[in-house]
Design a protein around this motif. Structure first.
Motif, short mmCIF file in Angstrom:
data_model
loop_
_atom_site.label_atom_id
_atom_site.label_comp_id
_atom_site.label_asym_id
_atom_site.label_seq_id
_atom_site.Cartn_x
_atom_site.Cartn_y
_atom_site.Cartn_z
N GLY A 53 0.88 -1.18 0.05
CA GLY A 53 0.03 0.15 -0.01
C GLY A 53 0.91 1.40 0.23
O GLY A 53 1.95 1.09 -0.32
N THR A 54 0.09 2.45 0.36
CA THR A 54 1.13 3.76 0.55
C THR A 54 1.81 3.46 1.68
O THR A 54 1.16 3.67 2.62
CB THR A 54 0.05 4.80 0.32
N VAL A 70 -1.02 2.02 3.81
CA VAL A 70 -2.35 2.09 3.85
C VAL A 70 -2.89 1.77 2.51
O VAL A 70 -2.52 2.24 1.52
CB VAL A 70 -2.84 3.64 4.22
N ASP A 71 -4.03 0.90 2.40
CA ASP A 71 -4.63 0.63 1.24
C ASP A 71 -5.97 1.47 1.39
O ASP A 71 -6.92 1.24 2.05
CB ASP A 71 -5.07 -0.90 1.34
N GLU A 72 -5.73 2.52 0.38
CA GLU A 72 -7.08 3.57 0.45
C GLU A 72 -8.23 3.02 -0.24
O GLU A 72 -8.16 2.30 -1.40
CB GLU A 72 -6.47 4.80 -0.35
N LYS A 74 -11.00 3.52 -2.82
CA LYS A 74 -11.24 4.48 -3.90
C LYS A 74 -12.45 5.04 -3.62
O LYS A 74 -13.54 4.40 -3.89
CB LYS A 74 -11.09 3.72 -5.00
N ARG A 75 -12.67 6.45 -3.56
CA ARG A 75 -13.97 7.14 -3.32
C ARG A 75 -14.73 7.79 -4.44
O ARG A 75 -15.63 8.28 -4.47
CB ARG A 75 -13.89 8.06 -2.06
N ASP A 96 -16.36 6.30 5.23
CA ASP A 96 -15.14 6.76 5.81
C ASP A 96 -14.46 5.52 7.01
O ASP A 96 -13.89 5.83 8.01
CB ASP A 96 -15.19 8.10 6.83
N THR A 98 -12.63 2.83 8.60
CA THR A 98 -11.07 2.34 8.33
C THR A 98 -11.10 1.11 9.28
O THR A 98 -11.49 0.92 10.53
CB THR A 98 -9.98 3.54 9.21
N THR A 124 -11.01 1.48 4.02
CA THR A 124 -9.62 2.14 3.92
C THR A 124 -9.04 1.08 4.98
O THR A 124 -9.19 0.99 6.00
CB THR A 124 -9.33 3.35 4.51
N VAL A 126 -5.47 -0.28 7.16
CA VAL A 126 -4.24 0.20 7.59
C VAL A 126 -3.62 -1.05 8.12
O VAL A 126 -4.17 -1.74 9.14
CB VAL A 126 -4.40 1.23 8.76
N PHE A 160 -4.21 7.80 11.49
CA PHE A 160 -4.79 7.41 10.10
C PHE A 160 -6.08 7.05 10.01
O PHE A 160 -6.82 6.72 8.91
CB PHE A 160 -3.95 6.05 9.65
#
Length: 371
Positions: A53-54, A70-72, A74-75, A96, A98, A124, A126, A160
């Protein structure tokens, strides 16, 4: 390598396995159990450790740098997630949501390989390496405690997941970390934290669990483990050379104490590689904290959230009775027993573990009025 060095290394490997629930060897000899061409094909078919992830670096309150990915979610269009290997579509998550994953002793964030793969799109996600593990920085000795791990988790959550609902999922020491957070920040549970998944973990009493052998002999082995690990940590170069050389013993111990059934050899190799990245000094620093672990009173806040407790019937390190005791103290929590399952059930029986976690996530979302 001298006979003394090899002996020290073998002892180090054995104790590392027993302490961490895995193995201290990195590469067993090519001609031994399962190290054939079929294993290479399995590794190619399941690229462990390839999901990324990021990356971020989070600095804990005492200055230790923790590695985070973090694997976001996609929104932009938020399409319904595709069908996964669980056989049904994942639910459309709140905007939102997480989900924070906390790994166990001697492992790293890659331990969640299957769950990360199959829950992609749930929100998301983490993942982070606990202090002194994986790519994270080394903790000072006075920062080695379950309580400090709980403080780290609070920092990760605040950084996060500053807003919105949060789900916490922990394996072994990771589950204990969540319990420490519940003790330190009980007001989060039922407010920000809406769900908890506890995998192969314990709220206390691990000092009464025999290792290697049942009964009194196993308790004697447990008593000897702490000074043995401490002694090995004083000769790290000798131990690490032997670990890197690899032995049949380390492979067999990994399989015995990580799994409760026959698994692909690549699974054992994967666990070996994670544990081999954990220095013997870290194994020695952390091992004593488990005998002191007592978070029974900290379980009360978990009654305010959706909670699932998952364990294996052949877990020699955190026996299923410990999962039962957690649920007894958290009325309403779901108890899931996975048959023929050892301590690394999140890998060995990942479908069952992921399905149970997904059920908890769905119920937690429903409590918010989500789909």
């Amino acid at each position: 390598m001298s006979k003394a060095s090899r002996t020290a290394g073998l002892i180090g490997a054995a104790v590392g396995v027993l302490a961490a629930g895995a193995a201290a060897g990195v590469a067993v000899e090519r001609q031994v159990i399962g190290r054939r061409s079929g294993q290479r094909k399995q590794l190619e078919a399941e690229p462990f450790g390839s999901q990324r992830g990021t990356p971020y670096i989070f600095t804990a309150d005492d200055g230790v740098e923790l590695y985070v990915e973090v694997d976001e979610l996609k929104r932009s269009r938020r399409p319904a997630p595709p069908k996964r290997r669980l056989g049904r579509k994942l639910p459309l998550p709140p905007e939102d949501l997480t989900v924070i994953f906390v790994h166990g002793y001697g492992l790293n964030l890659d331990a969640w390989h299957f769950e990360r793969r199959d829950l992609a799109g749930i929100g998301t996600m983490v993942f982070y390496d606990q202090r002194s593990h994986g790519r994270s920085g080394r903790s000072p000795k006075d920062g080695v405690s379950i309580d400090h791990l709980g403080q780290d988790l609070y920092g990760i959550l605040e950084r996060f997941a500053p807003t919105g609902p949060v789900i916490l999922i922990g394996h072994s020491m990771g589950g204990m970390t969540i319990m420490a957070l519940a003790e330190q920040q009980p007001e989060l549970f039922g407010d920000r934290v809406i769900g908890v998944g506890l995998c192969s973990t314990s709220a206390g009493g691990l000092d009464q669990v025999p290792i290697m052998f049942p009964g009194k002999v196993g308790m004697l082995a447990r008593a000897l483990a702490t000074p043995t690990v401490a002694a090995l940590a004083r000769i790290p170069d000798v131990v690490e050379r032997s670990r890197k050389a690899g032995t049949d013993l380390s492979y067999l111990l990994t399989r015995k104490y990580s799994f409760g059934s026959e698994v692909p050899p690549a699974f054992t190799e994967f666990v070996n590689e994670m544990i081999a990245a954990t220095p013997i000094e870290v194994i020695a620093d952390f091992y004593p904290i488990f005998a002191l672990h007592d978070k029974f009173e900290a379980l009360e806040p978990l009654q305010k959230v959706e909670c699932v407790v998952i364990g294996g019937d052949k877990d020699h390190l955190t026996p299923f009775a410990h999962a039962e005791e957690i649920v007894r103290r958290v009325p309403g929590a779901e108890l899931v027993e996975v048959k023929n399952c050892g301590h690394l059930g999140l890998i060995e029986h990942h479908r069952e573990f992921t399905a149970a976690l997904l059920g908890m996530i769905e119920r937690a979302e429903q409590s918010l009025g989500g789909s």
